[in-house]
Design a protein around this motif. Sequence first.
Motif, short mmCIF file in Angstrom:
data_model
loop_
_atom_site.label_atom_id
_atom_site.label_comp_id
_atom_site.label_asym_id
_atom_site.label_seq_id
_atom_site.Cartn_x
_atom_site.Cartn_y
_atom_site.Cartn_z
N LEU A 212 38.98 -31.46 -7.93
CA LEU A 212 38.91 -30.37 -6.96
C LEU A 212 39.13 -31.00 -5.60
N HIS B 71 37.66 -29.51 0.32
CA HIS B 71 37.65 -28.14 0.86
C HIS B 71 36.27 -27.85 1.44
N ASP C 88 33.38 -24.58 1.63
CA ASP C 88 33.04 -23.26 1.10
C ASP C 88 32.89 -22.34 2.30
N ASN D 42 23.95 -26.73 -6.07
CA ASN D 42 24.99 -27.26 -6.97
C ASN D 42 24.33 -28.00 -8.14
N PHE E 170 32.09 -37.53 -6.85
CA PHE E 170 32.04 -36.52 -5.79
C PHE E 170 32.46 -37.14 -4.46
N HIS F 138 34.12 -31.21 1.00
CA HIS F 138 33.69 -31.88 -0.23
C HIS F 138 34.71 -31.62 -1.33
N VAL G 164 35.87 -33.12 -5.72
CA VAL G 164 35.60 -33.98 -6.87
C VAL G 164 36.89 -34.72 -7.20
N ARG H 78 25.39 -19.30 -4.81
CA ARG H 78 25.75 -18.95 -3.44
C ARG H 78 25.18 -17.59 -3.03
C1 SIN Z 1 32.58 -26.85 -5.60
O1 SIN Z 1 32.93 -27.41 -4.60
O2 SIN Z 1 32.64 -25.61 -5.71
C2 SIN Z 1 32.05 -27.58 -6.79
C3 SIN Z 1 31.98 -29.04 -6.64
C4 SIN Z 1 31.52 -29.70 -7.92
O3 SIN Z 1 32.16 -29.51 -8.96
O4 SIN Z 1 30.53 -30.43 -7.89
#
Ligand code: SIN
Length: 205
Positions: free
Chosen positions: A117, A120, A122, A134, A143, A176, A178, A200
């Motif tokens: 991921l 980005h 949120d 999380n 991470f 953040h 992954v 959330r």
């Molecule tokens: C996320 O940023 O929505 C999830 C990050 C993760 O998978 O720990």
Amino acid sequence: MNRVTDDGFRFLPGHLDRAAQEALVAVVARIAEEAPFTRFVMPRTGRPFSIDMTNAGSLGWIADRQSYRYSPVQPANGRPWPAIPEPLLRLWRDLSGYAHDAECCLINHYRGEGARLSLHRDEDEEDFDAPIVNISLGDTGIFRLGGPARRDPTRSFAVESGTAMVFAGPSRMFYHGVDRLRVGSSRLLPEGGRLNLTLRRVTRG
Ligand code: SIN
Ligand code: FE2
């Protein structure tokens, strides 16, 4: 190693014991029966994510050619998302310290090699005062956590199954992502891979 940093980020490895992790895997399986995992595409480019997603809650996070946004219904079939199960609401209440319940539990499924991921923030929620909670299950994820600006330096660390993280205060808006999985590092999920749940609050309470 439980860490609370002055930017509001809490890192809680081992927050869930093995039994609690197994119970949550079963909870996710039930959610996925009502709301199957799908592979969204990114706005504009139309490129697919490398992970599958589904949601529980009154609002689910979705992506399509138009935008990233929250939707009260599943795009694939127009049905509402399943409610957030009680064990997840309990985790939210314990960890967020927030006056209002979570409205969305986004579930990411990283199936194996190549699942990631990118960096980005949120920022599709209306309420940035509520933390993000999380929860990680299955294979260890590498991470990456930065700061409020995309160019800020980042640190990377391993997140094992059973870890809870809370992004409160300034860290709520930190970049953040992954980078990758340690594929095969956990036997929790029958087919391997990693599940990540983010709780959330979306609307202003
Ligand atoms: C996320 O940023 O929505 C999830 C990050 C993760 O998978 O720990
Ligand atoms: Fe995120």
